[in-house]
Design a protein around this motif. Structure first.
Motif, PDB file in Angstrom:
ATOM      1  N   VAL A  61       0.808  -1.052   0.015  1.00 40.73           N
ATOM      2  CA  VAL A  61       0.027   0.076   0.023  1.00 40.73           C
ATOM      3  C   VAL A  61       0.790   1.162   0.099  1.00 40.73           C
ATOM      4  O   VAL A  61       1.674   1.406   0.798  1.00 40.73           O
ATOM      5  CB  VAL A  61      -1.152  -0.067   1.269  1.00 40.73           C
ATOM      6  N   LEU A  62       0.626   2.020  -0.947  1.00 36.58           N
ATOM      7  CA  LEU A  62       1.699   3.284  -1.303  1.00 36.58           C
ATOM      8  C   LEU A  62       0.625   4.400  -0.832  1.00 36.58           C
ATOM      9  O   LEU A  62      -0.043   4.783  -1.555  1.00 36.58           O
ATOM     10  CB  LEU A  62       2.044   3.406  -2.578  1.00 36.58           C
ATOM     11  N   ARG A  63       1.267   4.885   0.437  1.00 38.27           N
ATOM     12  CA  ARG A  63       0.396   6.213   1.092  1.00 38.27           C
ATOM     13  C   ARG A  63       1.161   7.388   0.557  1.00 38.27           C
ATOM     14  O   ARG A  63       2.103   7.861   0.772  1.00 38.27           O
ATOM     15  CB  ARG A  63       0.470   5.979   2.592  1.00 38.27           C
ATOM     16  N   THR A  64       0.311   8.053  -0.409  1.00 41.57           N
ATOM     17  CA  THR A  64       0.788   8.946  -1.286  1.00 41.57           C
ATOM     18  C   THR A  64       1.460  10.172  -0.205  1.00 41.57           C
ATOM     19  O   THR A  64       2.459  10.856  -0.525  1.00 41.57           O
ATOM     20  CB  THR A  64      -0.087   9.662  -2.068  1.00 41.57           C
ATOM     21  N   ASN A  65       0.748  10.664   0.517  1.00 44.29           N
ATOM     22  CA  ASN A  65       0.923  11.848   1.700  1.00 44.29           C
ATOM     23  C   ASN A  65       2.127  11.179   2.332  1.00 44.29           C
ATOM     24  O   ASN A  65       2.943  12.109   2.577  1.00 44.29           O
ATOM     25  CB  ASN A  65      -0.149  11.957   2.315  1.00 44.29           C
ATOM     26  N   THR A  66       2.149  10.218   2.947  1.00 39.04           N
ATOM     27  CA  THR A  66       3.372   9.762   3.672  1.00 39.04           C
ATOM     28  C   THR A  66       4.654   9.645   2.855  1.00 39.04           C
ATOM     29  O   THR A  66       5.614  10.247   3.345  1.00 39.04           O
ATOM     30  CB  THR A  66       3.031   8.367   4.314  1.00 39.04           C
ATOM     31  N   LEU A  67       4.533   9.211   1.708  1.00 33.82           N
ATOM     32  CA  LEU A  67       5.602   9.125   0.927  1.00 33.82           C
ATOM     33  C   LEU A  67       6.261  10.569   0.125  1.00 33.82           C
ATOM     34  O   LEU A  67       7.423  10.786   0.363  1.00 33.82           O
ATOM     35  CB  LEU A  67       5.436   8.057  -0.463  1.00 33.82           C
ATOM     36  N   TRP A  70       2.057  11.185  -6.220  1.00 31.56           N
ATOM     37  CA  TRP A  70       0.970  10.260  -7.115  1.00 31.56           C
ATOM     38  C   TRP A  70       1.348  10.108  -8.595  1.00 31.56           C
ATOM     39  O   TRP A  70       1.309   9.159  -9.062  1.00 31.56           O
ATOM     40  CB  TRP A  70      -0.330  11.373  -7.234  1.00 31.56           C
ATOM     41  N   ARG A  71       2.089  11.251  -9.138  1.00 31.28           N
ATOM     42  CA  ARG A  71       2.665  11.048 -10.562  1.00 31.28           C
ATOM     43  C   ARG A  71       3.521   9.847 -10.547  1.00 31.28           C
ATOM     44  O   ARG A  71       3.695   9.303 -11.709  1.00 31.28           O
ATOM     45  CB  ARG A  71       2.940  12.303 -11.243  1.00 31.28           C
ATOM     46  N   THR A  72       4.341   9.928  -9.606  1.00 28.23           N
ATOM     47  CA  THR A  72       5.727   8.965  -9.667  1.00 28.23           C
ATOM     48  C   THR A  72       5.053   7.589  -9.578  1.00 28.23           C
ATOM     49  O   THR A  72       5.374   6.740 -10.365  1.00 28.23           O
ATOM     50  CB  THR A  72       6.779   9.291  -8.604  1.00 28.23           C
ATOM     51  N   ILE A  73       3.908   7.543  -8.642  1.00 27.74           N
ATOM     52  CA  ILE A  73       3.532   6.020  -8.800  1.00 27.74           C
ATOM     53  C   ILE A  73       2.841   5.764  -9.882  1.00 27.74           C
ATOM     54  O   ILE A  73       2.855   4.584 -10.459  1.00 27.74           O
ATOM     55  CB  ILE A  73       2.452   6.139  -7.437  1.00 27.74           C
ATOM     56  N   GLN A  74       1.838   6.868 -10.629  1.00 29.74           N
ATOM     57  CA  GLN A  74       1.386   6.515 -11.885  1.00 29.74           C
ATOM     58  C   GLN A  74       2.391   5.972 -12.858  1.00 29.74           C
ATOM     59  O   GLN A  74       2.193   5.223 -13.867  1.00 29.74           O
ATOM     60  CB  GLN A  74       0.421   7.665 -12.207  1.00 29.74           C
TER      61      GLN A  74
END
Length: 107
Positions: free
Chosen positions: A42-48, A60-64
């Motif tokens: 689970v990749l929590r965008t805010n935390t990362l 978010w764009r990096t994960i996408q």
């Protein structure tokens, strides 16, 4: 861990360097670590974003970018609605095959 798994995981992480973005290479490692422990990540965008000193939208764009490049795949949602990801080791296999071709002088 078998030698075969070690080489596959290493190739996957090395191939991750191709993901767009300053922190793109981190996503496969994060997913693989959580997947190894619990079967999904689970990749929590805010935390990362906070951890790496970037904006939420940038993360978010990096994960996408990692999804679009075929390095991670969404397999469902948690009870809280968070995306669950697994690594796509095929990218590591492709990287390894390309490396072996270059080493042998074939094109």
């Amino acid at each position: 861990m078998t030698d075969e798994d070690y080489h596959l995981y290493t190739a996957y992480l090395m191939a991750g360097d191709k993901i767009r973005g300053r922190h793109g290479f981190r996503i496969p490692a994060l997913v693989m670590e959580q997947w190894e422990r619990q079967g999904y990540a689970v990749l929590r965008t805010n935390t990362l974003a906070r951890h790496y000193g970037v904006g939420r939208k940038t993360m978010w764009r990096t994960i996408q970018a990692a999804i679009n490049a075929g390095f991670i795949h969404e397999i469902g949602r948690t009870a809280e609605g968070k995306a669950m990801y697994i690594p796509c080791f095929e990218r590591g296999r492709e990287w390894q095959a390309s490396r072996e071709m270059r080493a042998s002088g074939s094109h």
